[in-house]
Design a protein around this motif. Structure first.
Motif, PDB file in Angstrom:
ATOM      1  N   LYS A  36      13.205  54.791  33.777  1.00 54.61           N
ATOM      2  CA  LYS A  36      12.075  55.700  33.697  1.00 54.61           C
ATOM      3  C   LYS A  36      10.840  55.088  34.334  1.00 54.61           C
ATOM      4  CE  LYS A  36       9.402  56.265  30.106  1.00 54.61           C
ATOM      5  NZ  LYS A  36       8.774  56.618  28.814  1.00 54.61           N
ATOM      6  N   GLU A  37      10.610  53.818  34.058  1.00 51.98           N
ATOM      7  CA  GLU A  37       9.403  53.171  34.554  1.00 51.98           C
ATOM      8  C   GLU A  37       9.384  53.050  36.070  1.00 51.98           C
ATOM      9  OE1 GLU A  37       6.631  52.478  32.942  1.00 51.98           O
ATOM     10  OE2 GLU A  37       7.591  53.463  31.242  1.00 51.98           O
ATOM     11  N   PHE A  38      10.547  53.062  36.710  1.00 54.51           N
ATOM     12  CA  PHE A  38      10.576  53.049  38.170  1.00 54.51           C
ATOM     13  C   PHE A  38       9.836  54.262  38.735  1.00 54.51           C
ATOM     14  CE2 PHE A  38      14.760  50.491  38.261  1.00 54.51           C
ATOM     15  CZ  PHE A  38      14.044  49.300  38.301  1.00 54.51           C
ATOM     16  N   ASP A  39       9.804  55.364  37.983  1.00 49.17           N
ATOM     17  CA  ASP A  39       9.173  56.599  38.452  1.00 49.17           C
ATOM     18  C   ASP A  39       7.723  56.744  37.998  1.00 49.17           C
ATOM     19  OD1 ASP A  39      11.527  57.212  39.660  1.00 49.17           O
ATOM     20  OD2 ASP A  39      12.031  58.922  38.396  1.00 49.17           O
ATOM     21  N   ARG A  40       7.232  55.789  37.237  1.00 57.05           N
ATOM     22  CA  ARG A  40       5.848  55.894  36.772  1.00 57.05           C
ATOM     23  C   ARG A  40       4.888  55.747  37.951  1.00 57.05           C
ATOM     24  NH1 ARG A  40       2.966  55.743  32.142  1.00 57.05           N
ATOM     25  NH2 ARG A  40       4.771  55.242  30.838  1.00 57.05           N
ATOM     26  N   ILE A  41       3.864  56.598  37.979  1.00 59.27           N
ATOM     27  CA  ILE A  41       2.814  56.520  38.999  1.00 59.27           C
ATOM     28  C   ILE A  41       1.695  55.646  38.454  1.00 59.27           C
ATOM     29  CG2 ILE A  41       1.128  57.821  40.341  1.00 59.27           C
ATOM     30  CD1 ILE A  41       2.990  60.248  40.107  1.00 59.27           C
ATOM     31  N   THR A  42       1.376  54.596  39.191  1.00 55.54           N
ATOM     32  CA  THR A  42       0.370  53.642  38.714  1.00 55.54           C
ATOM     33  C   THR A  42      -0.906  53.640  39.556  1.00 55.54           C
ATOM     34  OG1 THR A  42       1.409  51.887  40.036  1.00 55.54           O
ATOM     35  CG2 THR A  42       2.118  52.119  37.738  1.00 55.54           C
ATOM     36  N   ASN A  43      -0.826  54.134  40.784  1.00 50.62           N
ATOM     37  CA  ASN A  43      -1.994  54.027  41.648  1.00 50.62           C
ATOM     38  C   ASN A  43      -1.972  55.136  42.691  1.00 50.62           C
ATOM     39  OD1 ASN A  43      -4.320  53.011  42.848  1.00 50.62           O
ATOM     40  ND2 ASN A  43      -3.184  51.673  44.235  1.00 50.62           N
ATOM     41  N   LEU A  44      -2.288  56.352  42.258  1.00 56.02           N
ATOM     42  CA  LEU A  44      -2.285  57.490  43.174  1.00 56.02           C
ATOM     43  C   LEU A  44      -3.601  57.498  43.950  1.00 56.02           C
ATOM     44  CD1 LEU A  44      -0.339  59.770  43.883  1.00 56.02           C
ATOM     45  CD2 LEU A  44      -1.514  61.210  42.222  1.00 56.02           C
ATOM     46  N   PRO A  45      -3.554  57.479  45.268  1.00 55.98           N
ATOM     47  CA  PRO A  45      -4.782  57.401  46.070  1.00 55.98           C
ATOM     48  C   PRO A  45      -5.762  58.531  45.744  1.00 55.98           C
ATOM     49  CG  PRO A  45      -2.867  57.006  47.450  1.00 55.98           C
ATOM     50  CD  PRO A  45      -2.341  57.431  46.114  1.00 55.98           C
ATOM     51  N   GLY A  46      -7.006  58.153  45.540  1.00 58.49           N
ATOM     52  CA  GLY A  46      -8.048  59.128  45.285  1.00 58.49           C
ATOM     53  C   GLY A  46      -8.091  59.660  43.872  1.00 58.49           C
ATOM     54  N   GLN A  47      -7.283  59.096  42.972  1.00 58.82           N
ATOM     55  CA  GLN A  47      -7.261  59.580  41.590  1.00 58.82           C
ATOM     56  C   GLN A  47      -8.477  59.067  40.842  1.00 58.82           C
ATOM     57  OE1 GLN A  47      -3.577  58.881  39.451  1.00 58.82           O
ATOM     58  NE2 GLN A  47      -4.614  58.895  37.469  1.00 58.82           N
ATOM     59  N   PRO A  48      -9.162  59.920  40.075  1.00 53.18           N
ATOM     60  CA  PRO A  48     -10.294  59.441  39.279  1.00 53.18           C
ATOM     61  C   PRO A  48      -9.831  58.434  38.235  1.00 53.18           C
ATOM     62  CG  PRO A  48      -9.717  61.709  38.686  1.00 53.18           C
ATOM     63  CD  PRO A  48      -8.933  61.375  39.912  1.00 53.18           C
ATOM     64  N   THR A  49     -10.693  57.508  37.905  1.00 54.84           N
ATOM     65  CA  THR A  49     -10.311  56.425  36.996  1.00 54.84           C
ATOM     66  C   THR A  49     -10.221  56.888  35.544  1.00 54.84           C
ATOM     67  OG1 THR A  49     -12.654  55.799  36.863  1.00 54.84           O
ATOM     68  CG2 THR A  49     -11.283  54.656  38.496  1.00 54.84           C
ATOM     69  N   THR A  50     -10.918  57.949  35.213  1.00 51.22           N
ATOM     70  CA  THR A  50     -10.855  58.505  33.849  1.00 51.22           C
ATOM     71  C   THR A  50     -10.686  60.010  33.949  1.00 51.22           C
ATOM     72  OG1 THR A  50     -13.282  58.696  33.769  1.00 51.22           O
ATOM     73  CG2 THR A  50     -12.282  56.689  32.844  1.00 51.22           C
TER      74      THR A  50
END
Length: 476
Positions: A36-50
């Motif tokens: 499951k963790e292989f599919d986790r998104i950790t750093n999507l470009p342009g994503q707000p931090t909160t």
């Protein structure tokens, strides 16, 4: 060996055995977590931090032999994800992306900003109410793919439903904590076919527990849904006339020569309806009061799509294939599809989403529009079946949509002949009329005032009230 050395050796063996047992007992959990963790998104470009967002994306194989896989984007609920239901969202077309429409433009928590260079948090995201799952279906749409090219010539409603069912079964193996959750299916437009057909397949296979896993299906909700050709096209024609899109003469001519019950329209009907559709080239058929996209001061995407739709709708001999239109709707920003395509074609975005880095990503795949096999003309038998089965079924319509207008939906709802439970009345949002609602035995119909084909895009706050009422049982 001394007695002390023998004792130490025995204790060492005992420790190693216990360690081996521990590893054996915990390995399945670790393997699942890593998968499951292989599919986790950790750093999507342009994503707000909160705020923080728990999200996953990647591929689920639906046919190993043919190398078919569907791409998904999943957002855990903003609160109580272990308690909230699981809601699947599908877009239609056929050939339009649930990522590019539903997730990134309408109801997901991260929306593509103007110019396609970043994302912004959606305060009206539907994952306020549920764990939210988007899938690009069928293969050939968005990032979804097949290694067997002949699959793309076989696409029809049955094919799509089978792949969507396989996706669900396999996705729940990757996310087993959601197997027991209440499960609902939602979508809009040609998903008016996809959603009830998938619900029927799940319902039928749930009865065969020997051969299929049980999916905890509770119901479905569809917006501006293509449902029954005869009523949908009658509604389209009547709506165009009643909203001053076409003249009296064009309207009377089409009524005179068209029999929408026929699979293949007569030549006179083809000609008359082409005149109707051409009137929409000046405005946005998906939201008749919205502005059109004027990027680059060239012909809009609506022009291009309407031309493709008209030409794709006829065989070489002039006979009708069946007019079906990809979803290029309007809204507050009618250029959003161009922004979405710019964002999802970025290499860094694809890398973050675990998506195939090759090929052009499009909001709608017009080749699927041209080759899709339209084998089902009416979904009404499925409604009758699933209403009797006791599923919770809602239908909603943005009342400014000219493509699948509220008139056609009201025609087919009347044709089902359901007993009335609560009569037609207004519902309110922020002290204003949000739309109208009527409750039948087994089905609820809701209109959203001022919304077009994509209700969550045009009326985001109202749409959250709608899905909250549907899932919670609280009145609008």
């Amino acid at each position: 060996m001394s007695r002390m050395a023998s004792l130490q050796f025995f204790l060492l063996i005992l420790f190693l055995c216990s360690l081996s047992s521990f590893i054996t007992l915990t390995e399945p959990s670790n393997t699942y977590s890593q998968t499951k963790e292989f599919d986790r998104i950790t750093n999507l470009p342009g994503q707000p931090t909160t705020p923080p967002i728990s999200q996953f994306s990647g591929y689920i194989t639906v046919n190993q032999d043919h190398g078919r896989a569907l791409f998904y984007w999943f957002f855990e609920s903003q609160s109580e994800p272990l308690e909230k239901p699981l809601l699947l969202w599908l877009n239609g077309g056929p050939g339009c992306s649930s990522i590019g429409n539903g997730a990134a433009v309408e109801l997901g928590p991260l929306l593509v900003k103007k110019k396609g260079d970043a994302l912004e948090f959606n305060n009206y995201a539907w994952n306020r109410e549920a764990n939210l799952l988007f899938v690009e279906s069928p293969v050939g749409v968005g990032f979804s793919y097949t290694n067997t090219s002949s699959d793309l010539t076989k696409l029809d409603d049955r094919f799509v439903a089978e792949d969507a069912y396989s996706f669900l079964v396999n996705w729940m193996e990757k996310f087993p904590q959601f197997k027991s959750h209440d499960f609902y299916i939602s979508g809009e437009s040609y998903a008016g076919h996809y959603v009830p057909q998938l619900a029927e397949l799940v319902y039928d296979r749930n009865k065969d527990k020997t051969n299929y896993p049980v999916i905890n299906l509770k119901g479905f909700i569809v917006g501006n849904p293509e449902t029954e050709d005869n009523y949908d096209y009658h509604g389209l024609l009547d709506y165009a006339w009643s909203h001053a899109i076409i003249s009296d003469q064009v309207y009377e001519k089409a009524k005179q020569v068209c029999n929408f019950k026929l699979i293949n329209w007569m030549d006179e009907c083809n000609t008359a309806m082409e005149v109707v559709f051409q009137q929409y080239q000046e405005i946005d058929i998906y939201n008749i009061y919205a502005p059109r996209c004027l990027l680059n001061n060239t012909t809009s995407s609506t022009d291009d799509v309407l031309d493709a739709q008209i030409s794709a709708s006829f065989h070489k001999d002039g006979s009708k294939k069946g007019l079906r239109w990809p979803r290029i709707p309007g809204g507050y920003d009618p250029c959003y599809t161009k922004y979405a395509e710019k964002y999802f074609n970025r290499n860094d975005v694809r890398l973050s989403l675990h998506a195939n880095p090759n090929g052009k990503w499009e909001v709608c795949n017009e080749s699927i529009l041209r080759t899709y096999n339209y084998t089902v003309l009416s979904i009404l038998p499925i409604y009758i079946k699933l209403i009797k089965a006791g599923l919770k079924i809602w239908v909603y319509s943005g009342d400014a949509d000219g493509r699948v207008p509220v008139t056609g939906t009201r025609y087919w709802l009347e044709a089902i002949g359901l007993p009335l439970k609560a009569s037609w009345r207004s519902w309110y949002h922020n002290h204003q009329v949000g739309g109208r609602i009527v409750e039948y035995e087994g089905l609820t119909f809701v209109t959203v005032r001022g919304a077009g084909h994509l209700v969550p895009l045009n009326k985001p706050s109202e749409s959250v009230s709608l899905i909250h009422s549907y899932l919670s049982g609280e009145k609008l």
